[in-house]
Enzyme design. Structure first.
Site, PDB file in Angstrom:
ATOM      1  N   ASN A 159     -36.730 -23.771  23.029  1.00  9.60           N
ATOM      2  CA  ASN A 159     -35.884 -24.898  23.584  1.00  9.60           C
ATOM      3  C   ASN A 159     -34.229 -24.323  23.562  1.00  9.60           C
ATOM      4  O   ASN A 159     -33.434 -25.191  24.075  1.00  9.60           O
ATOM      5  CB  ASN A 159     -36.098 -26.173  22.429  1.00  9.60           C
ATOM      6  CG  ASN A 159     -36.314 -25.637  21.200  1.00  9.60           C
ATOM      7  OD1 ASN A 159     -37.061 -24.542  20.965  1.00  9.60           O
ATOM      8  ND2 ASN A 159     -35.510 -25.983  19.813  1.00  9.60           N
ATOM      9  N   GLN A 189     -41.057 -27.736  26.300  1.00  3.70           N
ATOM     10  CA  GLN A 189     -39.983 -27.531  27.114  1.00  3.70           C
ATOM     11  C   GLN A 189     -40.399 -26.658  28.268  1.00  3.70           C
ATOM     12  O   GLN A 189     -39.432 -26.441  29.358  1.00  3.70           O
ATOM     13  CB  GLN A 189     -38.845 -26.260  26.289  1.00  3.70           C
ATOM     14  CG  GLN A 189     -38.298 -26.807  24.878  1.00  3.70           C
ATOM     15  CD  GLN A 189     -37.178 -27.967  25.485  1.00  3.70           C
ATOM     16  OE1 GLN A 189     -37.093 -28.236  26.588  1.00  3.70           O
ATOM     17  NE2 GLN A 189     -36.903 -28.919  24.287  1.00  3.70           N
ATOM     18  N   SER A 209     -43.882 -33.746  25.033  1.00  5.47           N
ATOM     19  CA  SER A 209     -43.375 -34.929  24.576  1.00  5.47           C
ATOM     20  C   SER A 209     -42.631 -35.460  25.698  1.00  5.47           C
ATOM     21  O   SER A 209     -42.251 -34.675  26.493  1.00  5.47           O
ATOM     22  CB  SER A 209     -42.346 -34.392  23.628  1.00  5.47           C
ATOM     23  OG  SER A 209     -42.196 -35.228  22.552  1.00  5.47           O
ATOM     24  N   GLY A 210     -42.895 -36.777  25.933  1.00  6.52           N
ATOM     25  CA  GLY A 210     -42.203 -37.612  27.355  1.00  6.52           C
ATOM     26  C   GLY A 210     -40.941 -37.545  27.131  1.00  6.52           C
ATOM     27  O   GLY A 210     -40.451 -37.286  28.199  1.00  6.52           O
ATOM     28  N   HIS A 211     -40.120 -37.503  26.280  1.00  6.25           N
ATOM     29  CA  HIS A 211     -38.743 -37.719  26.365  1.00  6.25           C
ATOM     30  C   HIS A 211     -37.828 -36.573  26.581  1.00  6.25           C
ATOM     31  O   HIS A 211     -36.679 -36.643  26.935  1.00  6.25           O
ATOM     32  CB  HIS A 211     -38.222 -38.263  25.212  1.00  6.25           C
ATOM     33  CG  HIS A 211     -38.106 -37.447  23.804  1.00  6.25           C
ATOM     34  ND1 HIS A 211     -36.861 -36.753  23.417  1.00  6.25           N
ATOM     35  CD2 HIS A 211     -39.096 -36.916  23.007  1.00  6.25           C
ATOM     36  CE1 HIS A 211     -37.088 -36.079  22.585  1.00  6.25           C
ATOM     37  NE2 HIS A 211     -38.338 -36.151  22.148  1.00  6.25           N
ATOM     38  N   CYS A 337     -27.292 -26.563  12.049  1.00 10.81           N
ATOM     39  CA  CYS A 337     -25.907 -26.609  10.980  1.00 10.81           C
ATOM     40  C   CYS A 337     -26.366 -26.538   9.726  1.00 10.81           C
ATOM     41  O   CYS A 337     -26.797 -27.464   9.220  1.00 10.81           O
ATOM     42  CB  CYS A 337     -25.102 -28.145  11.479  1.00 10.81           C
ATOM     43  SG  CYS A 337     -23.345 -28.253  10.717  1.00 10.81           S
TER      44      CYS A 337
END
Ligand code: PLP
Length: 757
Positions: A159, A189, A209-211, A337
């Site tokens: 990703n 990905q 994953s669809g989104h 982060c």
């Protein structure tokens, strides 16, 4: 701000394309049946679900095996891991069992392995498979460990970098060492970006994953190879043939049906691989054109064309994110982060240098990208980066109008602070407390602004490194007046002839810069060679306390604390006297500019320290004698943890106090304006960000000039309410807290910043 937005963060999530959104709406409002219902509405919903399942098989190249609809990839990963671990429990446990995963895997994978191994009480070590500098898995490592593995998890495309693996070679190594081991390949990905032929492989589980490809969040699916172990994770009404209970997400499935249709059709809705390669080449050219020093953190020969990951020397990912965001280009910092440093564990695992990991930017797009959109993106990137040249942050041969640089500018690298003071009436400047990693930026700035550096000064010798002032002085030797080149150990010019009298009558050497003057006075304590550099914008002969605008005190007084005095060349007793001395030379509101800022407080003042009531306050209020100070100081230093990250701490740090800053929403700000209330609106983004998306009615007070601004306002800080705004609300909060600490009471900030306005 009505600015066109360019979304280049498709690896995080994507927009739902209009035909897909239409199908979702229809599924919600018309074809909303429960596939388990036996009436016509239910039968239609079930038929759609099975059509979609069949299309999923085509998309994945999986004519056999199971396709289970899930809420997304994370759920699919749970199912795969639980299934594998459940099977492991039924088989003889190898000695020193392993659960293997690629070191650059999405966190969902190792965390799921650890979680379920713990709950299943499986005594396996969760072990990362190393990767090489391109992100490719170490096949020898796998060959050496696979016989002990209870499961192996790898990913089809990364990703952050888009790196794909040599799946055939990987399969050979896995299966020749352990034909039975459950193998999961995270395909999130890869969908729409790499050809898939799962049935031709021995991959046991593949979550999707669809989104990540134009479908809504909340829908995904899991491919399970025929014969691979499968344990339902969600029990209940027996949906999905008892493999995943719960009423199916009809709208999500309707979205997938349209998506799969688009992927399989040849009607050009999605760009083909050759076109995507062309898009990448165009983006690469644009980025290389604007950032000649840019480095890609990936090998384009083994990464999907839709993901670019790069770093620019001298720029943190935060700075580049701020720049792109101001230009309406949404990218990702490509890094996780943490509280102190931002770096990418993926790039770290690839063994890339720390600076690349700390400054990585990921730019990702999907196959629905069009040539027209890409052209507009490239144009916008070009104009965004041109704005950096106007701030002199980037060399450019364009004839850009440059923002003039006057007054005090603060530069930061981690918690280290370096200061540049430019006399407002001349082009003379001084650098105080240079920091190695900022040298290049300072040199560029000084040249680009045509400044004449009179001195590059340290406030003390450093315990752990040589001053980077030496290198900066060498780099700028052609700009420093020849007579000022010979300097002492702290960079003070030997031939500096003038002197000034301070408030207590002591006469000290001084350097004049136009109408400003910088006086050097001894301030021993933190080290025996520590000095104070006192700057006045008013070059009188005698400098009274109120004439001192800025006092560079290095590591003697830090915001909320005192610099350490436990080095071999420290003198705690001298620090006691230095502090008393300082209180005579300085006005309570003179700004003390430290060489470290551990909690984003930017600067301090004697008044702020007195209000806070720490050790300095006790000394200044006269309530503490030498002996008590020495004891208290030793106690304070004993709380020092020597390594915060890799930094040598120069003073015990004290977290920010100061109470909550009143928040204002963008709507409330509008209301204030309608009511005609007096306020001063300060946009604290950097000038290039402000230039790209200005805030109407606001003054631009960049965070790097906040201390200068406070210095200018010294006697009128409490007039109209100040309202601070930035991109997301985090810089405005820090700046507000700092202003509050320094005595501004009437201060508000816009929660959520421009992002929510
Ligand atoms: N795996 C990879 C490679 C991902 O990029 C993501 C999402 O960022 C996931 C798994 C998790 O997907 P989701 O959050 O949709 O469940």
């Amino acid at each position: 701000m009505s600015q066109q937005e360019f979304y280049l963060d498709s690896n995080a999530t994507t927009v739902v394309l209009p035909p897909i959104a239409d199908a979702v709406m229809k599924a919600l409002t018309q074809e909303f049946g429960n596939p388990s219902s036996s009436h016509v509405t239910g039968i239609r919903a079930k038929a759609r679900m099975e059509r979609t399942r069949a299309l999923a098989r085509q998309v994945m190249g999986a004519h056999s095996g199971q396709v289970i609809f899930t809420s997304g990839a994370t759920e699919g990963i749970q199912t795969a891991v639980i299934s594998a671990l459940q099977t492991a429990k039924t088989r003889p446990m190898p000695e020193a069992p392993l659960l293997l995963y690629g070191a650059t895997e999405h966190k969902a994978v190792p965390e799921t392995l650890k979680h379920w191994a713990r709950l299943f009480d499986i005594p396996a070590e969760v072990r990362a498979i190393p990767v090489d500098g391109r992100g490719r898995l170490d096949l020898d490592f796998i060959a050496g460990h696979i016989d002990r593995a209870l499961m192996i998890c790898t990913m089809a495309a990364n990703n952050e970098t888009g790196c794909f693996q040599d799946m055939a070679a990987l399969e050979r190594v896995i299966r020749s060492g352990n034909p039975q081991v459950p193998w999961m390949v995270d395909c999130v990905q890869a969908l729409g970006k790499l050809p898939l032929a799962l049935a031709e492989t021995s991959i046991d589980y593949a979550p999707f994953s669809g989104h990540k490809l134009y479908a809504p969040k909340g829908i995904g699916w899991l491919y399970v190879r025929e014969g691979a172990p499968l344990t339902p994770v969600i029990a209940g009404g027996g949906q999905e043939s008892g493999l995943r209970s719960g009423t199916e997400n009809g709208a999500g499935i309707a979205a997938l049906e349209v998506l799969f249709g688009m992927m399989l059709s040849q009607d050009g809705a999605f760009a083909d691989h050759a076109t995507l390669l062309g898009y990448r080449a165009q983006l690469v050219n644009t980025l290389r054109g604007v950032f000649p020093e840019l480095v890609f953190n990936q090998d384009h020969d083994c990464s999907v064309p839709t993901t670019l990951n790069f770093s620019v020397p001298g720029f943190s990912s935060k700075e580049l994110m701020d720049l792109f965001d101001a230009a309406g280009i949404r990218v990702s910092s490509g890094s996780a982060c943490s509280s102190k440093v931002t770096r990418s564990f993926v790039l770290d695992a690839m063994g890339l240098p720390a600076w690349q990991s700390e400054s990585a930017i990921r730019l990702s797009f999907g196959p629905a990208m069009t040539q027209a959109e890409l052209d507009a993106v490239c144009e916008r990137i070009d104009s965004a980066v041109a704005a950096l040249a106007t701030s002199c942050l980037l060399e450019s041969d364009r004839d850009a109008e440059k923002h003039g640089l006057k007054g005090l500018i603060q530069f930061k690298a981690g918690s280290s602070c370096c200061w540049l003071y430019v006399d407002p009436d001349s082009n003379h400047c001084v650098v105080v407390d240079p920091v190695d990693s900022l040298n290049q930026r300072l040199e560029r700035l000084i040249r680009c602004q045509d400044l004449v550096p009179l001195a590059i000064l340290d406030t003390h010798g450093h315990a752990d490194h040589e001053s980077s002032g030496v290198a900066l002085r060498e780099a700028l030797f052609d700009r420093i007046p020849a007579e000022l080149m010979a300097v002492d150990a702290l960079g003070w010019p030997n031939s500096c002839g003038t002197r000034r009298t301070l408030a207590d009558g002591q006469v000290m050497p001084a350097l004049t810069l136009g109408n400003s003057v910088l006086v050097r006075a001894p301030l021993p304590g933190h080290t025996d060679d520590s000095v104070a550099l006192l700057l006045s914008r008013n070059a009188r002969d005698t400098l009274l306390a109120e004439d001192i605008d800025f006092a560079f005190c290095g590591d003697t007084v830090l915001a909320g604390t005192l610099g350490r005095t436990n080095f071999s060349n420290s003198q705690p007793l001298s620090m006691y006297h230095s502090l008393n001395q300082l209180s005579v030379w300085l006005h309570p509101d003179s700004l003390i500019c430290p060489s470290h800022d551990y909690h984003h407080q930017f600067a301090t003042s004697l008044a702020a320290e007195l209000r806070e009531g720490g050790l300095l306050a006790e000394v200044l209020s006269g309530g503490m004698g030498e002996h008590a100070f020495m004891l208290a100081k030793a106690e304070l230093d004993s709380g020092l943890c020597d390594q915060a990250g890799s930094e040598l701490m120069c003073g015990a740090t004290v977290a920010q106090s100061g109470g909550a800053i009143p928040e204002l929403s963008a709507a409330e700000l509008q209301q204030w304006r309608r009511e005609g209330r007096r306020l001063s609106l300060l946009d604290i983004r950097e000038p290039h960000e402000f230039a790209l998306s200005p805030t109407s009615d606001a003054d631009n007070v960049p965070l790097s000039r906040l201390v200068d601004f406070i210095g200018q306002q010294r006697y009128r800080l409490d007039s109209d309410p100040m309202v601070l705004v930035c991109r997301s609300g985090s810089r405005s909060l820090l700046a507000s807290q700092s202003l509050r600490r320094l005595g501004v009471t009437n201060i508000h900030h816009i929660a959520g910043g421009h992002a929510l306005s």
